[in-house]
Scaffold this active site. Structure first.
Site, PDB file in Angstrom:
ATOM      1  N   LYS A 195      23.393  46.607  72.128  1.00 25.90           N
ATOM      2  CA  LYS A 195      22.366  47.195  72.912  1.00 25.90           C
ATOM      3  C   LYS A 195      21.634  47.790  72.134  1.00 25.90           C
ATOM      4  O   LYS A 195      20.696  47.840  71.888  1.00 25.90           O
ATOM      5  CB  LYS A 195      23.819  46.848  74.378  1.00 25.90           C
ATOM      6  CG  LYS A 195      21.985  47.918  75.232  1.00 25.90           C
ATOM      7  CD  LYS A 195      20.690  46.054  74.997  1.00 25.90           C
ATOM      8  CE  LYS A 195      19.909  47.197  75.839  1.00 25.90           C
ATOM      9  NZ  LYS A 195      18.723  46.254  76.604  1.00 25.90           N
ATOM     10  N   CYS A 231      12.887  51.537  77.232  1.00 20.89           N
ATOM     11  CA  CYS A 231      14.340  51.036  76.497  1.00 20.89           C
ATOM     12  C   CYS A 231      13.988  51.580  75.049  1.00 20.89           C
ATOM     13  O   CYS A 231      15.154  52.929  74.704  1.00 20.89           O
ATOM     14  CB  CYS A 231      14.051  49.547  76.315  1.00 20.89           C
ATOM     15  SG  CYS A 231      13.704  48.843  77.872  1.00 20.89           S
TER      16      CYS A 231
HETATM   17  N1  SAJ Z   1       5.873  48.638  69.028  1.00 23.15           N
HETATM   18  C1  SAJ Z   1       4.873  49.578  68.558  1.00 23.15           C
HETATM   19  N2  SAJ Z   1       4.863  48.535  67.206  1.00 23.15           N
HETATM   20  C2  SAJ Z   1       5.677  46.891  67.620  1.00 23.15           C
HETATM   21  C3  SAJ Z   1       6.416  46.497  68.161  1.00 23.15           C
HETATM   22  C4  SAJ Z   1       5.775  47.079  69.374  1.00 23.15           C
HETATM   23  O1  SAJ Z   1       3.963  50.569  68.383  1.00 23.15           O
HETATM   24  O2  SAJ Z   1       6.029  46.753  66.341  1.00 23.15           O
HETATM   25  C5  SAJ Z   1       5.807  49.764  70.635  1.00 23.15           C
HETATM   26  C6  SAJ Z   1       4.944  49.212  71.610  1.00 23.15           C
HETATM   27  O3  SAJ Z   1       3.373  49.448  71.989  1.00 23.15           O
HETATM   28  C7  SAJ Z   1       5.268  49.802  73.202  1.00 23.15           C
HETATM   29  C8  SAJ Z   1       7.184  50.017  72.720  1.00 23.15           C
HETATM   30  O4  SAJ Z   1       6.953  49.847  71.302  1.00 23.15           O
HETATM   31  O5  SAJ Z   1       5.602  50.954  73.881  1.00 23.15           O
HETATM   32  C9  SAJ Z   1       8.219  49.033  72.986  1.00 23.15           C
HETATM   33  O6  SAJ Z   1       7.744  47.855  73.152  1.00 23.15           O
HETATM   34  P1  SAJ Z   1       8.358  46.471  72.848  1.00 23.15           P
HETATM   35  O7  SAJ Z   1       8.152  45.374  72.792  1.00 23.15           O
HETATM   36  O8  SAJ Z   1       8.952  46.289  71.124  1.00 23.15           O
HETATM   37  O9  SAJ Z   1      10.349  46.328  73.193  1.00 23.15           O
HETATM   38  P2  SAJ Z   1       9.973  46.468  74.665  1.00 23.15           P
HETATM   39  O10 SAJ Z   1      10.756  48.348  75.273  1.00 23.15           O
HETATM   40  O11 SAJ Z   1       9.368  46.405  76.079  1.00 23.15           O
HETATM   41  O12 SAJ Z   1      11.716  45.594  75.516  1.00 23.15           O
HETATM   42  C10 SAJ Z   1      12.568  46.439  74.414  1.00 23.15           C
HETATM   43  C11 SAJ Z   1      13.564  44.830  73.657  1.00 23.15           C
HETATM   44  N3  SAJ Z   1      14.250  44.760  72.437  1.00 23.15           N
HETATM   45  C12 SAJ Z   1      14.142  44.631  71.770  1.00 23.15           C
HETATM   46  O13 SAJ Z   1      13.412  43.543  70.889  1.00 23.15           O
HETATM   47  C13 SAJ Z   1      15.246  44.430  70.493  1.00 23.15           C
HETATM   48  C14 SAJ Z   1      13.983  43.654  74.696  1.00 23.15           C
HETATM   49  O14 SAJ Z   1      14.590  42.995  74.216  1.00 23.15           O
HETATM   50  C15 SAJ Z   1      14.902  44.441  74.936  1.00 23.15           C
HETATM   51  O15 SAJ Z   1      15.667  43.697  76.633  1.00 23.15           O
HETATM   52  C16 SAJ Z   1      14.170  45.891  76.370  1.00 23.15           C
HETATM   53  O16 SAJ Z   1      14.040  46.970  74.717  1.00 23.15           O
HETATM   54  C17 SAJ Z   1      15.620  47.017  76.836  1.00 23.15           C
HETATM   55  O17 SAJ Z   1      15.273  46.277  78.335  1.00 23.15           O
HETATM   56  O18 SAJ Z   1      16.494  47.202  76.486  1.00 23.15           O
END
Ligand code: SAJ
Length: 401
Positions: free
Chosen positions: A198, A252
C-alpha cells in the site's frame, strides 16, 4: 454482521457498498454529529455515485451508530496521520479503535484493518495490544484501501485488492467477504507485505509526480515547454511520466511515502528528495506569481486570486491542499492573504474567500489556476483579459509553472 469502524472517506463508501451487496452492516463512528447527519438521510461528503449508493444501502438496512457492536467481523478505517518531525506513522487512531473493539469483540472475531500503516506497524503497535489483553484468539487482517477520491464508487467495485493475514484460511474468508462486491482480483498474502504494498503504491506515484515537477523547474529555467516534452516522451512505449502541478495534497500521496522516510531514513533517499520536491511546489508557484507580476508591471497583490482550494479537481476535500500550503508560505512574507475561490468549498474557511466565480473574477486581474475543476474548464472565456498562471495546462495561451 460486519461492524465498520470510522465512517470517513473510506469507511463510509465501504460500509455502503457492502450493505448494498447484501452484507449485514453497522457503521460506527464516535463523531455524534456525523452519525446524526447520516441518520437524517444526508451524505457527509460529495463523491460521484455516492448518493445513489447511500440510498441503496439504506434500503438494504445499513445502520449508523456511535457504539461498537458485538459481532464476528470488524473493519477499521480510521485516519493514520504522520508525525511531522519523526515522519513516522502516527497510529493512535487505529490503536484506540482496536482497544475499543476488544472491549466487545467475541472469541475468534476477525479484525480487519483498512487504514494505511507502514510495514511492521501491525506487528509493533497492534499485536502487542492483543497480547496484553490476552486476546490472541482474534484474527488479525490487513486489507489496505486503494480507491481514488473522485472515482471511489467505481474503484471500490473494480480495483484489485490485497488481503494480508497471519492465517491463509482466514485471509480467504475475508477475501470472500470483499468478493461480495469487489469485481477485481483479490490477492491473499501476509500482513507486512500488504502493509508495504500500500505504501509503495502511493510512493511510486509521489516519486513520479516529483520527477514531473523537477522537469517543470528545469524547463522553466531554460524556457522549454514541459508539457510538450512530457507528451512526446510518453509516446515512447516504456515511458509514462505524470503531470507537474502546484504541489501534492490529499491524505495519501503527500503523507504515506514519509512513513518509509521515517522508518528507513538512511535508505529512502530518492523518496525523501521527491517528497521535498513536491512540498516545495506551492512556494515555487508563489515565486512564479511574483515574477509574472514584475514582468507585467503589476504591483497590487490584492488583484491576485487563487482558483481552487481543494487538493485536486472535482472533490470537496481540502486536506494538505497546495493552495493552503501556498497561503501558508505567503503568510511568511507577511502579505495580505490572496483572494481565493473554490466552487466545492461552500463554507467560509479562510480569509478573502469568495463563493461566486463572477464576483471573484471581477475583483482580480491575475488568476492562478491551482485546481482544474470542470467548472473553470467550462468557463474559460470568463478569463479573457486576465493574466492567468495555469498550473495544469488547461487554459490556452496562459503562463505555466
Ligand atoms: N497530482 C499531480 N500530478 C499528477 C497526478 C496527481 O500533481 O500527475 C497531484 C494531485 O493534484 C493531488 C495529488 O497529486 O494533489 C494526489 O492526487 P492523486 O489523484 O494522484 O491521488 P489521491 O491522493 O487522491 O489517491 C491516491 C491513490 N493512489 C494511487 O493512485 C497509487 C488512491 O488509489 C489511493 O487509494 C489513495 O491515494 C489513498 O487513500 O491512499
Amino acid at each position: 454482521m460486519v461492524n465498520v469502524i470510522g465512517l470517513g472517506y473510506i469507511g463510509l463508501p465501504t460500509a455502503l457498498m457492502m450493505a448494498s451487496y447484501g452484507v449485514d452492516v453497522v457503521g460506527t463512528d464516535y463523531n455524534e454529529k456525523l452519525i446524526a447527519t447520516l441518520n437524517t438521510g444526508k451524505i457527509t461528503f460529495k463523491e460521484d455515485g455516492l448518493d445513489m449508493l447511500f440510498q441503496d444501502a439504506i434500503n438494504a438496512g445499513v445502520k449508523f451508530v456511535t457504539e461498537y457492536q458485538v459481532t464476528d467481523t470488524y473493519i477499521v478505517s480510521v485516519p493514520t496521520p504522520y508525525d511531522k518531525f519523526s515522519k513516522k506513522v502516527a497510529a493512535y487512531y487505529v490503536v484506540s479503535a482496536v482497544k475499543d473493539v476488544l472491549k466487545v469483540a467475541p472469541q475468534n472475531a476477525t479484525l480487519v484493518i483498512e487504514s494505511t500503516v507502514s510495514p511492521g506497524t501491525i506487528e509493533k503497535s497492534i499485536r502487542p495490544i492483543l497480547m496484553a489483553e490476552n486476546r490472541t484468539d482474534i484474527n488479525l487482517v490487513h486489507a489496505p484501501e486503494r480507491i481514488i477520491p473522485g472515482n471511489m464508487v467505481y474503484e471500490l467495485l473494480h480495483n484489485n485488492r490485497t488481503i494480508g493475514a497471519d492465517d491463509k484460511a482466514i485471509g480467504e474468508v475475508v477475501a470472500k467477504l470483499y468478493a461480495s462486491f469487489c469485481q477485481g482480483e483479490i490477492i491473499v498474502t501476509d500482513i507486512k507485505t500488504a502493509e508495504m504494498t500500500k505504501v509503495v503504491e502511493n510512493t511510486y506515484r509521489a516519486v513520479n509526480i516529483a520527477f514531473a515537477n523537477e522537469l517543470a523547474k528545469i524547463c522553466r529555467h531554460d524556457n522549454m515547454d514541459v508539457y510538450e516534452i512530457i507528451k512526446i516522451c510518453n509516446m515512447h512505449p516504456r515511458v509514462n511520466i505524470l503531470q507537474p502541478g502546484p504541489g501534492v495534497g490529499g491524505h495519501c500521496i503527500s503523507v504515506d511515502p514519509w512513513f518509509l522516510v521515517g522508518d528507513y531514513p538512511s535508505l529512502a533517499k530518492v523518496i525523501d528528495e521527491s517528497m521535498r520536491t513536491n512540498d516545495a511546489m506551492p512556494a515555487f508557484v508563489l515565486h512564479r506569481v511574483y515574477d509574472i507580476m514584475k514582468e507585467r508591471n503589476m504591483h497590487d497583490l490584492s488583484k491576485v486570486g487563487l482558483y481552487g482550494l481543494t487538493y485536486k479537481e472535482n472533490v470537496d476535500d481540502m486536506r494538505e491542499s497546495p493552495t493552503l500550503q501556498l497561503l501558508e508560505s505567503q503568510e511568511k512574507h507577511l502579505g495580505e492573504p490572496l483572494k481565493v475561490y473554490d466552487p466545492f468549498i461552500t463554507k467560509d474557511v479562510i480569509a478573502n474567500q469568495y463563493h461566486d466565480l463572477d464576483q471573484f473574477l471581477n475583483d482580480i486581474d491575475f488568476v492562478v489556476i491551482m485546481v482544474k475543476h470542470n467548472e473553470i474548464k467550462d468557463n474559460v472565456s470568463k478569463l479573457n483579459g486576465k493574466v492567468v498562471l495555469d498550473c495544469h495546462n488547461i487554459i490556452p495561451g496562459a503562463y505555466h509553472i
